[in-house]
Design an enzyme around this catalytic site. Structure first.
Site, PDB file in Angstrom:
ATOM      1  N   GLU A  52       2.855   5.132  -3.874  1.00  0.00           N
ATOM      2  CA  GLU A  52       2.941   6.115  -4.968  1.00  0.00           C
ATOM      3  C   GLU A  52       4.331   6.751  -5.095  1.00  0.00           C
ATOM      4  O   GLU A  52       4.646   7.156  -6.234  1.00  0.00           O
ATOM      5  CB  GLU A  52       1.868   7.211  -4.761  1.00  0.00           C
ATOM      6  CG  GLU A  52       0.447   6.751  -4.979  1.00  0.00           C
ATOM      7  CD  GLU A  52      -0.085   5.921  -3.808  1.00  0.00           C
ATOM      8  OE1 GLU A  52      -0.974   5.106  -4.033  1.00  0.00           O
ATOM      9  OE2 GLU A  52       0.406   6.085  -2.680  1.00  0.00           O
TER      10      GLU A  52
ATOM     11  N   ASP B  65       0.839  -1.194   0.000  1.00  0.00           N
ATOM     12  CA  ASP B  65       0.000   0.000   0.000  1.00  0.00           C
ATOM     13  C   ASP B  65       0.878   1.248   0.000  1.00  0.00           C
ATOM     14  O   ASP B  65       2.097   1.173   0.198  1.00  0.00           O
ATOM     15  CB  ASP B  65      -0.891  -0.039   1.249  1.00  0.00           C
ATOM     16  CG  ASP B  65      -1.997   1.000   1.229  1.00  0.00           C
ATOM     17  OD1 ASP B  65      -2.268   1.576   0.159  1.00  0.00           O
ATOM     18  OD2 ASP B  65      -2.598   1.246   2.293  1.00  0.00           O
TER      19      ASP B  65
END
Length: 627
Positions: free
Chosen positions: A205, A202
């Site tokens: 980015e 997770d």
């Protein structure tokens, strides 16, 4: 860079520099275009069979005891469930590769119990590695420091951000030559304590709770370029790293969008090192071109509302076109409280996502299937039982996706490109070429308007024929049902569903045959034809496609004969074919199997069933219908 779709139609690129390489994919069909694109960027990996089952998760269980309580109430309610997940609350102070010694101390035994039931376990990890622990007390940081594989700032010091620990954290540089060995060691060390079956990567980015770094970013045109695309926040480093941060492969300005795929590749490699001939499983929030080779994807922190349920259909279709077929949204929504109606309708839709996981945030109402009334829970169970029954079909579609880049779920226009009315249909979709899903996507709805392209369609559950004719039709949509229709010309392999894929895989196979429009010249009775296939293997070997260690059987019903061709027999026994159901066939006077008359039934809906066949699918067979 902004890429803007114009109504002309045209595409406008707004960029401040760089090179643009264009590839022209000639199709001619939409599916051909996607297959050609995926051939270019990399074909998706074949997932482990258990990953196609139902997954249960939430942030905020808070303890192993609560995790068990929620899981057990779903098992007691008969909900099919393959994988239990834990979010960051299992960690010790939110540090990667750690377990909370108080509230999750029994996790290793819990995982062992799951495995004994034929179930699986997945946990989350984030890229931020705590950088403030005393020296030689936190191996994930000490090890990365020794291997020099953390992202650096513009002055070649380790750049530090802040995520869940609330303190400074370093970010592994997954482009570094040492990163794979680093990540493999940390996963292996953790796996010795908690033998997780996969990893949820997770915040990759990469995400950062401060802009750039805890010390800010230097003045640079990379941080404040002359043109900003449509982004969230005031600058490119909003909630991520400085654009001037240094990776081994280059500046973060150039590599930001690739952080997730680098991590996904390292995660896949690590699990293959742990189990050299076992298919890895990783779920990534960030994605990039070609990432289907390395991980599955979910669509992030969607809200528990009807608009996010609706847009999730387009999301899963788009990512299948991108070559990441194992994709889904958080069923019932992640943020905010769901309602019984919304969650039921979302579970019905989510039962046909390629990746089906119910997940929500801390502080929200429980939304696991067993959290609701008996009627709602039973309706959710029914939808999931339909999914598990269809898993041989889903698995066969994933085989084709891995082999030639085809989509697992697809828009209607992929199969009907000559029908312009399908171009704007975004509330329905197809699973493979043969199943059309028409979910309820608005509240207080018990009747829907669905588009049926020209051809024969049959209600999946009953065999009732719907005459397509390229028209919008009103369909009843009671709370306990999601509309599913099988397309004429399809043969769908099935198995009776159990509460895990481990158990379901042992059941006999069934074939559901739906005939297309026949003609007197096609066969003596005017019946049509159909075709389909079954891919089956052990569900976990890594290199089955390369070794050919799988069973592939193709089926065809033509001129009143249902026959099979064994393309690949595989290396082990598989369950036998026990039942054939046929939609759209005239009632025969006799059915002949292996030269002998076979018993059959033909009901008022026009469904023909041949039971107790006991056919070995690794041996070609013929079933003849006499009229």
């Amino acid at each position: 860079m902004d890429v803007i779709l114009q109504p002309t139609p045209a595409i406008t690129y707004r960029t401040i520099g760089g090179m643009l390489d264009f590839y022209v994919l000639l199709g001619p069909s939409p599916q051909d275009v996607v297959a050609q694109y995926i051939e270019l960027v990399g074909k998706p990996a074949l997932p482990p069979y258990w990953a196609l089952g139902f997954h249960l998760c939430r942030w905020g269980y808070g303890s192993l005891a609560e995790t068990k309580r929620i899981m057990e109430r779903n098992i007691a309610a008969g909900i099919p469930l393959d994988t239990q997940w834990n979010d960051i609350d299992y960690m010790d102070s939110f540090k990667d590769f750690s377990v909370n010694p108080a509230s999750f101390s029994g996790v290793p035994d819990f995982v062992g119990d799951l495995h004994s039931r034929g179930m699986h376990y997945v946990v989350i990890t984030d890229p931020g590695i705590s950088s403030v622990e005393p020296a030689n007390t936190y191996p994930p940081y000490d090890h990365g420091l020794a291997l020099n594989c953390f992202v650096k700032n513009s002055t070649d010091e380790i750049i530090e951000g802040r995520v869940w620990t609330g303190k400074s954290q370093a970010y592994p540089d997954f482009s570094h030559p040492n990163a794979s060995a680093y990540w493999t060691t940390e996963i292996a060390n953790f796996h010795e304590i908690v033998p997780t079956d996969g990893l949820w990567i997770d915040m990759n980015e990469p995400s950062n709770f401060v802009d750039g770094s805890v010390y800010g970013c230097p003045q640079s045109p990379l941080e404040t370029p002359p043109y900003l695309p449509g982004i969230a926040g005031a600058g490119l480093n909003t909630r991520t790293l400085c654009m001037t941060a240094k990776h081994f492969a280059g500046l973060h300005y150039n590599l930001h969008s690739m952080y997730g795929i680098y991590q996904a590749a390292a995660t896949r490699s690590a699990f293959i090192s742990l189990n050299p001939n076992k298919r890895p499983f990783a779920l990534s929030r960030s994605s990039f071109i070609g990432q289907g080779q390395f991980s599955a994807h979910w669509t992030g922190d969607v809200s528990s509302d009807w608009s996010h349920l609706q847009t999730s259909i387009g999301d899963i279709l788009n990512f299948n076109m991108f070559g990441i077929p194992l994709v889904g949204a958080d069923i019932c929504g992640f943020a905010g409280d769901t309602t019984p109606e919304l969650c039921l309708r979302w579970q019905q839709l989510g039962a046909f996502y390629p990746f089906a996981r119910n997940h929500n945030s801390q502080g929200q109402k429980d939304q696991d299937p067993a959290a609701f009334s008996v009627n709602v829970t039973n309706a959710i169970k029914s939808a999931l039982q339909t999914r598990y029954r269809l898993l041989p079909y889903f698995n066969s579609l994933f085989f084709r996706a891995s082999l030639n880049g085809s989509t697992v779920v697809r828009p209607l226009f992929f199969e009907f490109p000559q029908d312009p009315r399908t171009y704007s249909v975004d509330g329905q979709f197809l699973v493979g070429p043969g199943l059309m899903i028409s979910p309820v996507i608005t509240p207080n709805t018990t009747e829907i308007l669905s588009y049926f392209p020209a051809g024969r369609w049959f209600d999946y559950y009953t065999g009732l024929e719907v005459d397509g004719k390229g028209a919008w039709l009103h369909l009843p949509a009671p709370l306990d049902t999601i509309n599913v229709h099988i397309r004429g010309g399809s043969i769908i392999p099935l198995q009776n569903g159990e509460v895990t894929t481990t158990a379901s895989r042992l059941n006999p196979f069934e074939l559901l045959v739906a005939l297309n429009a026949g003609s007197a010249s096609a066969s003596a009775s005017g019946n049509g034809s159909a075709s389909g296939e079954l891919f089956f293997d052990d569900g976990e070997q890594l290199d089955v496609l390369e070794r050919g260690s799988f069973t592939l059987v193709q089926f065809a019903l033509m001129e009143n004969v249902l026959s099979s061709v064994v393309v690949s027999p595989g290396l082990w026994d598989i369950p036998r074919l026990d039942l054939v159901s046929i939609y759209g066939m005239d009632e025969p006077r006799a059915v002949v199997v292996g030269g002998k008359d076979a018993e059959f039934t033909y009901d008022a809906m026009g469904v023909l069933r041949i039971r107790s066949l006991g056919l070995d699918l690794k041996t070609p067979f013929k079933i003849a219908f006499e009229f």
